[in-house]
Design a protein around this motif. Structure first.
Motif, PDB file in Angstrom:
ATOM      1  N   ASP A   1      -0.811  -3.500   6.086  1.00 19.49           N
ATOM      2  CA  ASP A   1      -1.750  -2.380   6.224  1.00 19.49           C
ATOM      3  C   ASP A   1      -1.663  -1.424   5.038  1.00 19.49           C
ATOM      4  O   ASP A   1      -2.685  -0.863   4.612  1.00 19.49           O
ATOM      5  CB  ASP A   1      -1.476  -1.620   7.520  1.00 19.49           C
ATOM      6  CG  ASP A   1      -1.829  -2.435   8.755  1.00 19.49           C
ATOM      7  OD1 ASP A   1      -2.547  -3.442   8.603  1.00 19.49           O
ATOM      8  OD2 ASP A   1      -1.368  -2.082   9.855  1.00 19.49           O
TER       9      ASP A   1
ATOM     10  N   VAL B   1      -3.536  -3.061   2.162  1.00 18.50           N
ATOM     11  CA  VAL B   1      -4.982  -2.958   2.382  1.00 18.50           C
ATOM     12  C   VAL B   1      -5.463  -1.545   2.095  1.00 18.50           C
ATOM     13  O   VAL B   1      -6.517  -1.342   1.460  1.00 18.50           O
ATOM     14  CB  VAL B   1      -5.321  -3.374   3.823  1.00 18.50           C
ATOM     15  CG1 VAL B   1      -6.796  -3.083   4.126  1.00 18.50           C
ATOM     16  CG2 VAL B   1      -5.026  -4.854   4.039  1.00 18.50           C
TER      17      VAL B   1
ATOM     18  N   ASP C   1      -8.943  -8.711   2.339  1.00 18.07           N
ATOM     19  CA  ASP C   1      -9.250  -7.964   3.558  1.00 18.07           C
ATOM     20  C   ASP C   1      -9.877  -6.608   3.252  1.00 18.07           C
ATOM     21  O   ASP C   1     -10.672  -6.099   4.057  1.00 18.07           O
ATOM     22  CB  ASP C   1      -7.973  -7.758   4.374  1.00 18.07           C
ATOM     23  CG  ASP C   1      -7.457  -9.064   4.962  1.00 18.07           C
ATOM     24  OD1 ASP C   1      -8.198 -10.072   4.915  1.00 18.07           O
ATOM     25  OD2 ASP C   1      -6.303  -9.090   5.454  1.00 18.07           O
ATOM     26  N   ALA C   2      -9.534  -6.012   2.110  1.00 18.96           N
ATOM     27  CA  ALA C   2     -10.034  -4.685   1.791  1.00 18.96           C
ATOM     28  C   ALA C   2     -11.376  -4.711   1.070  1.00 18.96           C
ATOM     29  O   ALA C   2     -12.276  -3.931   1.391  1.00 18.96           O
ATOM     30  CB  ALA C   2      -9.007  -3.929   0.944  1.00 18.96           C
TER      31      ALA C   2
ATOM     32  N   TRP D   1      -5.789  -1.029  -1.607  1.00 16.69           N
ATOM     33  CA  TRP D   1      -6.990  -1.641  -2.160  1.00 16.69           C
ATOM     34  C   TRP D   1      -8.246  -0.859  -1.779  1.00 16.69           C
ATOM     35  O   TRP D   1      -9.178  -0.746  -2.583  1.00 16.69           O
ATOM     36  CB  TRP D   1      -7.100  -3.087  -1.691  1.00 16.69           C
ATOM     37  CG  TRP D   1      -6.266  -4.026  -2.501  1.00 16.69           C
ATOM     38  CD1 TRP D   1      -5.111  -4.647  -2.127  1.00 16.69           C
ATOM     39  CD2 TRP D   1      -6.529  -4.432  -3.844  1.00 16.69           C
ATOM     40  NE1 TRP D   1      -4.634  -5.422  -3.154  1.00 16.69           N
ATOM     41  CE2 TRP D   1      -5.478  -5.311  -4.222  1.00 16.69           C
ATOM     42  CE3 TRP D   1      -7.526  -4.159  -4.770  1.00 16.69           C
ATOM     43  CZ2 TRP D   1      -5.424  -5.895  -5.477  1.00 16.69           C
ATOM     44  CZ3 TRP D   1      -7.471  -4.740  -6.024  1.00 16.69           C
ATOM     45  CH2 TRP D   1      -6.434  -5.603  -6.366  1.00 16.69           C
ATOM     46  N   ARG D   2      -8.286  -0.302  -0.590  1.00 16.13           N
ATOM     47  CA  ARG D   2      -9.450   0.505  -0.207  1.00 16.13           C
ATOM     48  C   ARG D   2      -9.513   1.785  -1.040  1.00 16.13           C
ATOM     49  O   ARG D   2     -10.613   2.224  -1.430  1.00 16.13           O
ATOM     50  CB  ARG D   2      -9.374   0.828   1.277  1.00 16.13           C
ATOM     51  CG  ARG D   2      -9.688  -0.388   2.157  1.00 16.13           C
ATOM     52  CD  ARG D   2      -9.478  -0.088   3.622  1.00 16.13           C
ATOM     53  NE  ARG D   2      -9.852  -1.248   4.440  1.00 16.13           N
ATOM     54  CZ  ARG D   2      -9.513  -1.397   5.714  1.00 16.13           C
ATOM     55  NH1 ARG D   2      -8.788  -0.449   6.324  1.00 16.13           N
ATOM     56  NH2 ARG D   2      -9.880  -2.484   6.373  1.00 16.13           N
TER      57      ARG D   2
END
Length: 327
Positions: free
Chosen positions: A224, A227, A302-303, A230-231
């Motif tokens: 998490d 992620v 995922d991001a 990356w966001r």
């Protein structure tokens, strides 16, 4: 004689003088830089106007001297000319921050000095009770010059910013970029003051970010947190801002599912697409080295999705990555 001859100052003297100026300025501080370099410039003009040698030869002499002086500093070492705690406190108080305590924060080798300042409580002040202070000095600029020049030589994606910006300009740009990104919703520490801290040094005080840099979490970084990093990078790039050194040391996880972007001194506004992709490649490589390629790729996917990941892969190559990441 060897001094009074028409060839004086010879190439050897000019090279030696350049090397001496490099070493002297480093040990005595920037106040001697302008007069010493001006004196060397006079000798250079005299040599060219006298027709003793060609201008290209003089350029080579200076290059040899600069290289020799830099090599001497690398071998022998040089003092840290960054301002101490007293100068930092004076600069903060001069800009309206009532500092009651100042603590130097631990720093990695080659990193800039930073402090945690505790401010006077109460009085209805909008300032937080504590601020973090990042100091920018001539030491940082000289260290960054090597990385900038190497990047320009090795890669066409190098930043358009010049390699010799004044430290005051670096501090001002860092604060401006942070304010702009904060306005756009990018998770960055909000600056509260910019100040000069003596000659050749400036500082940026900003709200503290509670958390741990991804680099300090070792190989046990939660998925998490990756992620979230990356966001945060995605929001940064959506604002067309390239970080310039977006590795795991520049991202802090706060333990609440958020990741904060730090160290914006090398950021580029309205960055071209290649610089944004180099940022992604840098974060991908640094996380892969820390947690393994599978976990790093999965977090990016995922991001940001497959398209962002595939686009960054073109720049996963040594010449394109920042010097600190390659080391």
């Amino acid at each position: 004689g060897w001094i009074s001859g028409r060839a004086f100052p010879t190439s050897a003297y000019l090279a030696g003088a350049a090397a001496a100026v490099v070493v002297t300025v480093r040990w005595t501080g920037p106040r001697w830089g302008r007069p010493l370099w001006s004196l060397l410039g006079v000798f250079t003009v005299v040599r060219i106007l006298s027709g003793t040698n060609l201008p290209l030869d003089v350029v080579v002499d200076h290059g040899v001297g600069l290289t020799a002086g830099s090599a001497a500093l690398l071998v022998v070492g040089s003092p840290d000319l960054a301002p101490g705690g007293t100068a930092v406190v004076e600069a903060l108080r001069r800009n309206g921050l009532a500092v009651v305590a100042l603590t130097e924060r631990p720093r990695a080798a080659g990193a800039s000095r930073s402090y945690r300042a505790r401010l006077t409580a109460g009085g209805g002040s909008p300032l937080p009770p504590e601020v973090d202070v990042d100091v920018h000095s001539e030491n940082d600029r000289d260290r960054d010059v090597v990385a900038r020049l190497y990047q320009r030589i090795r890669s066409r994606t190098a930043s358009a910013a010049g390699p010799f910006p004044p430290v005051e300009l670096v501090a001002e740009r860092t604060a401006f970029v942070a304010l702009w990104l904060d306005r756009l919703g990018v998770p960055v520490a909000r600056p509260v003051a910019v100040a000069r801290a003596g000659r050749g040094a400036a500082l940026v005080a900003h709200e503290p970010v509670t958390g741990t840099a991804l680099a300090d979490l070792g190989d046990d970084v939660p998925h998490d947190a990756l992620v979230a990093a990356w966001r945060a990078a995605g929001r940064l790039h959506a604002a067309r801002v390239a970080h310039g050194a977006l590795d795991t040391r520049a991202v802090t996880a706060d333990g609440e599912g958020r990741a904060w972007i730090r160290d914006l001194a090398g950021a580029v506004l309205d960055a071209p697409e290649p610089l944004l992709l180099v940022d992604r490649a840098t974060l991908l490589v640094s996380t892969a080295l820390q947690v393994g390629p599978e976990a790093a790729v999965a977090a990016c996917h995922d991001a940001l999705g497959d398209e962002a990941l595939v686009a960054a892969l073109r720049y996963v190559q040594v010449p394109a990555l920042p010097l600190a990441t390659r080391l």
